[in-house]
Write a protein that holds these residues in place. Sequence first.
Motif, short mmCIF file in Angstrom:
data_model
loop_
_atom_site.label_atom_id
_atom_site.label_comp_id
_atom_site.label_asym_id
_atom_site.label_seq_id
_atom_site.Cartn_x
_atom_site.Cartn_y
_atom_site.Cartn_z
N ARG A 87 -6.20 6.10 2.57
CA ARG A 87 -7.65 6.06 2.32
C ARG A 87 -7.98 4.66 1.82
O ARG A 87 -7.15 3.99 1.21
N GLN B 245 6.80 8.59 -5.68
CA GLN B 245 6.69 9.98 -6.15
C GLN B 245 7.35 10.17 -7.52
O GLN B 245 8.19 9.36 -7.92
N ARG C 91 3.40 18.17 1.83
CA ARG C 91 3.64 16.78 1.38
C ARG C 91 5.13 16.53 1.26
O ARG C 91 5.65 15.50 1.68
N LEU D 166 0.85 -1.20 0.00
CA LEU D 166 0.00 0.00 0.00
C LEU D 166 0.88 1.25 0.00
O LEU D 166 2.09 1.17 0.23
C1 FMN Z 1 2.78 4.49 -12.19
C2 FMN Z 1 2.33 5.03 -10.84
C3 FMN Z 1 2.51 6.36 -10.55
C4 FMN Z 1 2.19 6.84 -9.26
N1 FMN Z 1 2.51 8.13 -8.94
C5 FMN Z 1 2.28 8.57 -7.70
C6 FMN Z 1 2.70 9.87 -7.32
O1 FMN Z 1 3.32 10.59 -8.09
N2 FMN Z 1 2.44 10.27 -6.05
C7 FMN Z 1 1.79 9.46 -5.15
O2 FMN Z 1 1.59 9.88 -4.01
N3 FMN Z 1 1.39 8.20 -5.49
C8 FMN Z 1 1.64 7.75 -6.73
N4 FMN Z 1 1.28 6.46 -7.08
C9 FMN Z 1 0.58 5.61 -6.09
C10 FMN Z 1 -0.88 5.37 -6.45
O3 FMN Z 1 -1.63 6.55 -6.31
C11 FMN Z 1 -1.41 4.27 -5.54
O4 FMN Z 1 -0.62 3.13 -5.72
C12 FMN Z 1 -2.86 3.92 -5.85
O5 FMN Z 1 -3.72 4.99 -5.52
C13 FMN Z 1 -3.34 2.69 -5.07
O6 FMN Z 1 -3.14 2.86 -3.67
P1 FMN Z 1 -2.20 1.87 -2.84
O7 FMN Z 1 -0.78 2.09 -3.32
O8 FMN Z 1 -2.38 2.27 -1.41
O9 FMN Z 1 -2.67 0.47 -3.13
C14 FMN Z 1 1.60 5.97 -8.33
C15 FMN Z 1 1.42 4.62 -8.65
C16 FMN Z 1 1.79 4.15 -9.88
C17 FMN Z 1 1.63 2.69 -10.19
#
Ligand code: FMN
Length: 209
Positions: free
Chosen positions: A192, A151, A88, A16
Amino acid sequence: MAPSVDHLISAVENRLSCYTLTNKSPISDSRVQEIVNAAVKNAPSAFNVQSARAVVLLKRDHEKLWDLGDECLKKAMPEAAYQALAPRVQGFKEAYGTVLFCEDQSALDGLKDKNPGIQHVIRDWSLHSSGMHQFIVWTALELEGLGCNLQHYNFMTEFSDQVRQTWNLPNTWELHCQLVFGQPKDGLKRSRERTYLPLEEERVKIFGS
Ligand SMILES: Cc1cc2nc3c(=O)[nH]c(=O)nc-3n(C[C@H](O)[C@H](O)[C@H](O)COP(=O)(O)O)c2cc1C
């Protein structure tokens, strides 16, 4: 050790994004390095080009990274957007470390030279492979009790340039993302609740069964 599918799936299910991180780590720095090494060594790449590069920044180097992130953001964004994002970035800085994932363009250029017919897809493949590396490290650090979030501050060219200069990285290392990690403040939990779209027929199809 014999790997088990159930262990793998359960690690995948439990991964997560965690944003409430501290500047502590439940594991040694050498263990972090071992995990990153294992991902960089074993994750697949197109034609085994092995273009992935990783940089582990810990403690003061990690803090320096997010000071740079803050400086670049301040210059690149309108004041209101900067004010909204600054806390952040401060949160990232309060974590223990960041893994930078890069792709070495000189390795990819070599692959393009050898395979002119597929030049146009090599960048896509490099990104696919980088994602696999990121996912392995993210999931493994979490199994060790660290929280992580992913990020992409490299959307600012100045950030990528400053990172390359500060840690003296080759110009050919293109920065793709930053995986921030640290011991979670109040246990590993989702910021969340995650929602899931239906799988059968909508996201996964199976034929011939
Ligand atoms: C390709 C990719 C880009 C992402 N970029 C960001 C980002 O720039 N900032 C961030 O906070 N989360 C980022 N995420 C995380 C996703 O928002 C997050 O994995 C998704 O909402 C599902 O939530 P979880 O990781 O808690 O399962 C990224 C995830 C992926 C796979």
